[in-house]
Design a protein around this motif. Sequence first.
Motif, mmCIF file in Angstrom:
data_model
loop_
_atom_site.group_PDB
_atom_site.id
_atom_site.type_symbol
_atom_site.label_atom_id
_atom_site.label_comp_id
_atom_site.label_asym_id
_atom_site.label_seq_id
_atom_site.Cartn_x
_atom_site.Cartn_y
_atom_site.Cartn_z
ATOM 1 N N ASP A 133 52.298 6.650 -4.667
ATOM 2 C CA ASP A 133 52.336 7.882 -5.180
ATOM 3 C C ASP A 133 51.870 8.684 -3.857
ATOM 4 O O ASP A 133 50.683 9.256 -4.081
ATOM 5 N N VAL A 134 53.041 8.712 -3.053
ATOM 6 C CA VAL A 134 52.029 9.818 -2.423
ATOM 7 C C VAL A 134 52.465 11.383 -2.262
ATOM 8 O O VAL A 134 53.118 11.991 -2.605
ATOM 9 N N ARG A 135 51.153 12.292 -2.333
ATOM 10 C CA ARG A 135 50.756 13.584 -1.980
ATOM 11 C C ARG A 135 49.711 13.582 -1.105
ATOM 12 O O ARG A 135 50.203 13.121 -0.672
ATOM 13 N N SER A 136 50.506 15.276 -1.036
ATOM 14 C CA SER A 136 49.366 16.319 0.753
ATOM 15 C C SER A 136 48.590 17.674 -0.130
ATOM 16 O O SER A 136 48.992 17.850 -1.477
ATOM 17 N N ILE A 137 47.792 17.725 0.285
ATOM 18 C CA ILE A 137 46.965 19.001 -0.420
ATOM 19 C C ILE A 137 46.329 19.379 0.474
ATOM 20 O O ILE A 137 46.208 18.859 1.403
ATOM 21 N N CYS A 138 46.790 20.220 0.738
ATOM 22 C CA CYS A 138 46.300 21.387 2.217
ATOM 23 C C CYS A 138 46.285 22.925 1.449
ATOM 24 O O CYS A 138 46.693 23.401 0.641
ATOM 25 N N ALA A 139 45.070 23.696 2.651
ATOM 26 C CA ALA A 139 45.525 24.874 2.345
ATOM 27 C C ALA A 139 45.906 26.038 3.490
ATOM 28 O O ALA A 139 45.932 25.156 5.104
ATOM 29 N N ILE A 140 46.211 26.995 3.367
ATOM 30 C CA ILE A 140 47.251 27.588 4.235
ATOM 31 C C ILE A 140 46.663 29.141 4.072
ATOM 32 O O ILE A 140 46.702 29.618 3.249
ATOM 33 N N GLY A 141 46.501 29.687 5.531
ATOM 34 C CA GLY A 141 46.262 31.214 5.248
ATOM 35 C C GLY A 141 47.728 32.182 5.197
ATOM 36 O O GLY A 141 48.659 31.438 4.273
ATOM 37 N N LEU A 142 47.545 33.891 4.746
ATOM 38 C CA LEU A 142 48.827 34.522 4.302
ATOM 39 C C LEU A 142 49.871 33.756 4.943
ATOM 40 O O LEU A 142 51.174 34.297 4.786
ATOM 41 N N ARG A 143 50.065 33.490 6.761
ATOM 42 C CA ARG A 143 51.378 33.733 7.669
ATOM 43 C C ARG A 143 51.650 32.095 7.790
ATOM 44 O O ARG A 143 52.159 31.391 8.712
ATOM 45 N N GLY A 144 50.277 31.272 7.389
ATOM 46 C CA GLY A 144 50.524 29.421 7.388
ATOM 47 C C GLY A 144 49.196 29.060 8.188
ATOM 48 O O GLY A 144 50.178 27.901 9.020
ATOM 49 N N GLN A 145 48.342 29.327 8.873
ATOM 50 C CA GLN A 145 47.692 29.158 9.464
ATOM 51 C C GLN A 145 47.655 28.299 8.868
ATOM 52 O O GLN A 145 46.635 28.076 7.636
ATOM 53 N N MET A 146 46.805 27.672 9.613
ATOM 54 C CA MET A 146 45.850 25.555 9.391
ATOM 55 C C MET A 146 45.031 25.122 10.268
ATOM 56 O O MET A 146 44.271 24.941 9.567
ATOM 57 N N GLY A 147 44.855 25.618 11.266
ATOM 58 C CA GLY A 147 43.538 25.356 12.483
ATOM 59 C C GLY A 147 43.835 26.442 13.593
ATOM 60 O O GLY A 147 43.951 26.636 13.550
ATOM 61 N N LEU A 148 42.630 26.302 13.875
ATOM 62 C CA LEU A 148 41.921 26.761 15.103
ATOM 63 C C LEU A 148 40.742 26.479 15.821
ATOM 64 O O LEU A 148 39.575 25.795 14.808
ATOM 65 N N ASN A 149 41.236 25.520 17.047
ATOM 66 C CA ASN A 149 40.297 24.677 17.466
ATOM 67 C C ASN A 149 39.528 23.592 17.461
ATOM 68 O O ASN A 149 38.963 23.682 17.185
#
Length: 134
Positions: A3-19
């Motif tokens: 059962d494959v799932r994903s869990i993530c957090a994003i910013g208000l505009r879809g931001q996910m990473g920086l540097n």
Amino acid sequence: MPDVRSICAIGLRGQMGLNGSLPWEGNTDPEFTADVARFFDITRGHVLIAGEKTIGAIPDFARNDRTLFVIRRDMQPEKVLAQFPDRVVFIGGGPVAWGAYAPFIRHWDINRLPYDGEADRWFDPQWLTAGGPG
């Protein structure tokens, strides 16, 4: 097949990473600390598949109550997932991992955080509709 799932957090505009990190890394506001606690709670007892950097960032307290598996770009998702039949498998680690494993992800758990700053990695809505294997 797991059962494959994903869990993530994003910013208000879809931001996910920086540097190479989460843009809100180190933010101790309640929404951000609750997101981290929720991640560890939801993935407890399951398999977490991610790149070396993400797996390496898992703190010691969370290493014994979940199965951690490092993926590399040259690994075939079907073969990796076949190692975990009848398990719940979470795909973590950002755009490269989600791009490769999106066709297999049945459930996306996306937490939108109150971050509206800089980013160099973004959530791609096309992952949500990626066609399944074969």
